[in-house]
Motif scaffolding. Structure first.
Motif, PDB file in Angstrom:
ATOM      1  N   LEU A 171     -34.886 121.987  74.108  1.00 37.96           N
ATOM      2  CA  LEU A 171     -35.687 121.007  74.843  1.00 37.96           C
ATOM      3  C   LEU A 171     -36.283 119.944  73.925  1.00 37.96           C
ATOM      4  O   LEU A 171     -36.371 118.762  74.301  1.00 37.96           O
ATOM      5  N   ILE A 172     -36.698 120.340  72.722  1.00 36.46           N
ATOM      6  CA  ILE A 172     -37.402 119.423  71.816  1.00 36.46           C
ATOM      7  C   ILE A 172     -36.538 118.212  71.451  1.00 36.46           C
ATOM      8  O   ILE A 172     -37.024 117.072  71.459  1.00 36.46           O
ATOM      9  N   PRO A 173     -35.236 118.327  71.136  1.00 35.94           N
ATOM     10  CA  PRO A 173     -34.429 117.130  70.838  1.00 35.94           C
ATOM     11  C   PRO A 173     -34.383 116.148  72.012  1.00 35.94           C
ATOM     12  O   PRO A 173     -34.401 114.934  71.814  1.00 35.94           O
ATOM     13  N   LEU A 174     -34.362 116.678  73.239  1.00 35.45           N
ATOM     14  CA  LEU A 174     -34.359 115.793  74.407  1.00 35.45           C
ATOM     15  C   LEU A 174     -35.680 115.046  74.539  1.00 35.45           C
ATOM     16  O   LEU A 174     -35.709 113.863  74.927  1.00 35.45           O
ATOM     17  N   ILE A 175     -36.783 115.697  74.206  1.00 36.10           N
ATOM     18  CA  ILE A 175     -38.090 115.028  74.245  1.00 36.10           C
ATOM     19  C   ILE A 175     -38.125 113.894  73.227  1.00 36.10           C
ATOM     20  O   ILE A 175     -38.605 112.788  73.515  1.00 36.10           O
ATOM     21  N   GLU A 176     -37.592 114.123  72.035  1.00 39.31           N
ATOM     22  CA  GLU A 176     -37.585 113.091  70.992  1.00 39.31           C
ATOM     23  C   GLU A 176     -36.701 111.901  71.405  1.00 39.31           C
ATOM     24  O   GLU A 176     -37.070 110.736  71.190  1.00 39.31           O
ATOM     25  N   ILE A 177     -35.549 112.195  71.991  1.00 41.73           N
ATOM     26  CA  ILE A 177     -34.659 111.106  72.449  1.00 41.73           C
ATOM     27  C   ILE A 177     -35.348 110.277  73.533  1.00 41.73           C
ATOM     28  O   ILE A 177     -35.297 109.032  73.520  1.00 41.73           O
ATOM     29  N   SER A 178     -36.007 110.957  74.480  1.00 42.38           N
ATOM     30  CA  SER A 178     -36.703 110.247  75.557  1.00 42.38           C
ATOM     31  C   SER A 178     -37.819 109.383  74.997  1.00 42.38           C
ATOM     32  O   SER A 178     -37.997 108.214  75.407  1.00 42.38           O
ATOM     33  N   LYS A 179     -38.606 109.926  74.032  1.00 40.62           N
ATOM     34  CA  LYS A 179     -39.715 109.169  73.450  1.00 40.62           C
ATOM     35  C   LYS A 179     -39.189 107.940  72.709  1.00 40.62           C
ATOM     36  O   LYS A 179     -39.745 106.829  72.815  1.00 40.62           O
ATOM     37  N   LYS A 180     -38.071 108.106  71.985  1.00 42.45           N
ATOM     38  CA  LYS A 180     -37.495 106.980  71.242  1.00 42.45           C
ATOM     39  C   LYS A 180     -37.009 105.879  72.204  1.00 42.45           C
ATOM     40  O   LYS A 180     -37.211 104.679  71.954  1.00 42.45           O
ATOM     41  N   MET A 181     -36.389 106.294  73.313  1.00 50.93           N
ATOM     42  CA  MET A 181     -35.904 105.323  74.288  1.00 50.93           C
ATOM     43  C   MET A 181     -37.072 104.565  74.927  1.00 50.93           C
ATOM     44  O   MET A 181     -37.002 103.346  75.141  1.00 50.93           O
ATOM     45  N   ILE A 182     -38.168 105.271  75.225  1.00 50.19           N
ATOM     46  CA  ILE A 182     -39.351 104.621  75.809  1.00 50.19           C
ATOM     47  C   ILE A 182     -39.930 103.607  74.843  1.00 50.19           C
ATOM     48  O   ILE A 182     -40.334 102.501  75.223  1.00 50.19           O
ATOM     49  N   GLU A 183     -39.971 103.967  73.547  1.00 52.37           N
ATOM     50  CA  GLU A 183     -40.500 103.045  72.540  1.00 52.37           C
ATOM     51  C   GLU A 183     -39.603 101.815  72.398  1.00 52.37           C
ATOM     52  O   GLU A 183     -40.091 100.698  72.200  1.00 52.37           O
ATOM     53  N   GLU A 184     -38.295 101.989  72.496  1.00 55.39           N
ATOM     54  CA  GLU A 184     -37.380 100.848  72.379  1.00 55.39           C
ATOM     55  C   GLU A 184     -37.528  99.882  73.560  1.00 55.39           C
ATOM     56  O   GLU A 184     -37.389  98.670  73.393  1.00 55.39           O
ATOM     57  N   THR A 185     -37.797 100.417  74.724  1.00 50.27           N
ATOM     58  CA  THR A 185     -37.933  99.547  75.900  1.00 50.27           C
ATOM     59  C   THR A 185     -39.300  98.882  75.991  1.00 50.27           C
ATOM     60  O   THR A 185     -39.468  97.925  76.766  1.00 50.27           O
ATOM     61  N   ASN A 186     -40.301  99.412  75.227  1.00 49.63           N
ATOM     62  CA  ASN A 186     -41.666  98.855  75.242  1.00 49.63           C
ATOM     63  C   ASN A 186     -42.285  98.884  76.638  1.00 49.63           C
ATOM     64  O   ASN A 186     -43.132  98.045  76.973  1.00 49.63           O
ATOM     65  N   LEU A 187     -41.878  99.854  77.429  1.00 49.04           N
ATOM     66  CA  LEU A 187     -42.465  99.965  78.757  1.00 49.04           C
ATOM     67  C   LEU A 187     -43.833 100.628  78.712  1.00 49.04           C
ATOM     68  O   LEU A 187     -44.672 100.397  79.585  1.00 49.04           O
ATOM     69  N   LEU A 188     -44.061 101.467  77.721  1.00 48.31           N
ATOM     70  CA  LEU A 188     -45.356 102.113  77.525  1.00 48.31           C
ATOM     71  C   LEU A 188     -45.793 101.910  76.082  1.00 48.31           C
ATOM     72  O   LEU A 188     -44.965 101.838  75.165  1.00 48.31           O
ATOM     73  N   ALA A 189     -47.069 101.809  75.884  1.00 46.67           N
ATOM     74  CA  ALA A 189     -47.600 101.696  74.519  1.00 46.67           C
ATOM     75  C   ALA A 189     -47.440 103.027  73.789  1.00 46.67           C
ATOM     76  O   ALA A 189     -47.403 104.102  74.404  1.00 46.67           O
TER      77      ALA A 189
END
Length: 680
Positions: A77-95
């Motif tokens: 589960l942890i690698p999927l959480i990291e991938i999701s967090k990285k994608m969110i940061e790239e899109t700048n949808l959330l601080a």
């Protein structure tokens, strides 16, 4: 403002004229591009949200696996959480310091999830997905197709996964608590399981409705939507049926929980497939919208730029169409002011606008001026010729004046003799006029007699017409009587036919009565009453036959009378017809006599008209003779006066000779001025 603009020439003002239009077009273009760019940015943000949602919901499904007994470890589960967090940061949808990201990132430090931690993780993941959908405008999407796919992704599928998690919780409780020893499900867990299954079934129906509404909205991806709807319908029905069989049909729970977890986990796979298909369709719809908006923006920019170019070319043509005529008109005015103008050359036609009207007015002025100059030149030439001729005629007049005096004396003697002849002719014409007046009075008397004859003929014609009309009315009445007689004869024939029918019926009745008597005699005593009836019928038939004979005799008599009346009516009709014809012949004769009288009246009227004209002519001749007599007397006096004036004319001819010389000098001066202008 007018005073300021008056400092510039008309050419510069024409160049400044399209400036406000060009500025307005640029402003409109800027506003349009900004508006379309905002819409495109809105759709691009949706695309970023879709990219961020893919790993988040993949993580959510993997989090569901942690509720299975023996699968609590978070290594996958942890690698999927990291991938999701990285994608969110790239899109700048959330601080990066967002509370949701911070609370979600702490799960990376937990090596194993218990039941409550798994449920909390799933809730936080769904809340994070909804927040991403909110910030990326996906939840606010105004398009119908996009809205229904967003509803499936954010609400319907998570609802199925939530109930799958509830079923897994129920299984964990059944196999990890004191309920593990029971062979049947506890009532509380069983009720929860039924409620969750019902929720899953209801949500699957809502998904079907969303797909149906998307298909009905004429989506460009109708095939993909139809396949997704078919998959969701089939897989959900199978899954719900299997869940119901697992919890309803089996009285006892399995000894091992693995089979139950495997069955329940199918819902995660089905919901994940439904969600992935909707995400793909939603992503295609958003990409199509971005491409369409970009195309519309480019088309609008090209359209505005094309309009600007066309407007600029049109303005240049307008400026040239105004400037060129102005220059032409100005050059012609300068030429006229120089005093050596060419009046044969006019300004070209510039249409019906203001410059064209000015050019037309100048051309009219040139034409009039040219005509005046030509007339003036001709007049000068004629004046020179006239002055020479006047000088020549003055000398001739002086010579002829002397001879005129002697001729006038001879003419006076001749006119006195002519006056005497007019007196004899006037007396003769007066006598003839009196005779014509007497003839005219006699013609009026004849005209009155003819008028009385015409009136009598008109009265006779009216009486003849009245007689003819009465004869026609009598003829029509008799013919109607004849027609009525014919109808009576026809009705009589019909009555005769009816009488014959009644006779035939009475004969048959007698025959029937005879047969009845015979049958009554055969019957003996039993037929006595019937024999009496048959006898009465026979008597009645005899009476009927007798009455019918009397009626027939009367009908024959009536028919003979009608035939006689018909013959008399025919004779009357023929007599009236002859009267009508005789009346028509008399009317024709009266009309012919009227025509002859009219012709004679017209001829008499023409003779009267001619006599009246002859009378007027005689009176005119009489008047003319009187006037000629008087005129001859006046001519004698005039000729005597003319003899005196002839001598005076000889004296004036000398003065006329001097005037002709001065006219020649003035004509020469005007010729010098007019020759400075070039004319036709």
């Amino acid at each position: 403002m007018s005073k300021f603009l008056s400092r510039f020439s008309i050419q510069i003002r024409l160049l400044l004229l399209p400036l406000p239009l060009i500025v307005s077009l640029f402003i409109i273009l800027l506003i349009l591009v900004r508006s379309l760019n905002g819409t495109i940015l809105f759709a691009e943000k949706e695309e970023l949200g879709i990219q961020a949602l893919k790993p988040i919901y993949l993580t959510y499904r993997e989090g569901l696996v942690r509720l299975k007994l023996g699968e609590e470890n978070t290594n996958n589960l942890i690698p999927l959480i990291e991938i999701s967090k990285k994608m969110i940061e790239e899109t700048n949808l959330l601080a990066e310091d967002s509370k949701l990201l911070t609370s979600w990132e702490k799960y990376k430090t937990i090596p194993s999830f218990d039941q409550s931690t798994s449920i909390q993780f799933l809730n936080d993941t769904q809340e994070l997905a909804l927040k991403i959908g909110d910030f990326s405008n996906l939840i606010l999407d105004p398009e119908v197709n996009s809205y229904y796919q967003m509803e499936i992704i954010f609400f319907r599928v998570p609802e199925i996964l939530k109930n799958v998690a509830t079923l897994k919780e129920i299984i964990r409780n059944e196999y990890t608590t004191s309920e593990n020893k029971n062979k049947q499900y506890s009532s509380v867990n069983y009720t929860k399981a039924l409620i969750s299954i019902n929720f899953i079934e209801t949500t699957c129906k809502e998904i079907q409705k969303s797909y149906t509404k998307s298909i009905e909205d004429k989506s460009p991806y109708k095939i993909e939507l139809t396949e997704a709807k078919k998959f969701a319908n089939t897989s959900c029905e199978t899954y719900v049926k299997e869940l119901k069989e697992t919890f309803n049909l089996k009285n006892s729970k399995p000894s091992s929980h693995n089979q139950l977890f495997t069955t329940i986990h199918k819902g995660t796979l089905i919901a994940g497939e439904i969600q992935d298909r909707s995400i793909v369709i939603l992503e295609k719809l958003v990409n199509d919208r971005i491409q369409l908006l970009s195309f519309q923006r480019n088309i609008n920019i090209l359209f505005v730029l094309g309009s600007l170019i066309i407007s600029s070319v049109f303005v240049i043509f307008i400026i040239r169409s105004i400037n060129k005529p102005l220059v032409t008109v100005l050059s012609k005015v300068n030429e006229l002011s120089s005093g050596e103008a060419d009046l044969t050359k006019t300004i070209p036609d510039f249409g019906k606008n203001e410059i064209g009207k000015i050019a037309g007015s100048i051309n009219l002025f040139l034409s009039n001026l040219n005509h005046i100059m030509n007339q003036l030149k001709i007049s000068v030439s004629n004046a020179e010729k006239s002055s020479f001729q006047l000088k020549k005629d003055a000398m001739s007049v002086s010579d002829n004046a002397s001879s005129l005096a002697s001729i006038s004396e001879e003419s006076a003697a001749s006119l006195e003799e002519l006056t005497t002849s007019f007196e004899f002719m006037f007396e003769f014409i007066t006598n003839e006029t009196k005779n014509i007046n007497k003839i005219t009075e006699e013609m009026k008397t004849i005209e009155g007699s003819i008028s009385n004859i015409e009136s009598a003929l008109l009265r006779l014609s009216d009486q003849s017409i009245a007689s003819t009309n009465l004869a026609n009315i009598g003829n029509t009445s008799v013919q109607n009587t004849d027609n009525a007689m014919s109808e009576i004869r026809s009705v009589t024939k019909e009555i005769t036919g009816i009488v014959d029918l009644i006779t035939e019926i009475s004969e048959r009745t007698n025959l029937l009565a005879l047969n009845a008597s015979i049958e009554a005699a055969r019957a003996g005593d039993a037929g006595m009453g019937f024999a009496v009836v048959a006898e009465e019928i026979s008597k009645l038939a005899d009476k009927t036959q007798s009455s019918v004979k009397n009626i027939k005799r009367l009908i024959d008599k009536s028919n003979a009378v009608v035939n006689l009346g018909t013959n008399h009516v025919h004779e009357t009709v023929n007599a009236l017809g002859e009267i009508v014809e005789q009346s028509n012949r008399m009317q024709s004769g009266v009309n012919h006599l009227k025509a002859e009288m009219t012709t004679q009246s017209n001829s008499l009227l023409n003779v009267a008209t001619e006599l009246q004209g002859l009378q007027e002519m005689a009176q005119t001749i009489e008047f003319s003779s009187r006037e000629q007599k008087k005129a001859s007397e006046d001519m004698v006096n005039t000729i005597n006066t003319l003899s005196g004036n002839a001598q005076q004319l000889a004296n004036n001819s000398e003065d006329l000779n001097q005037v002709s010389q001065k006219i020649g000098e003035i004509a020469s001066t005007i010729a010098v001025v007019t020759n400075s202008f070039r004319t036709h």
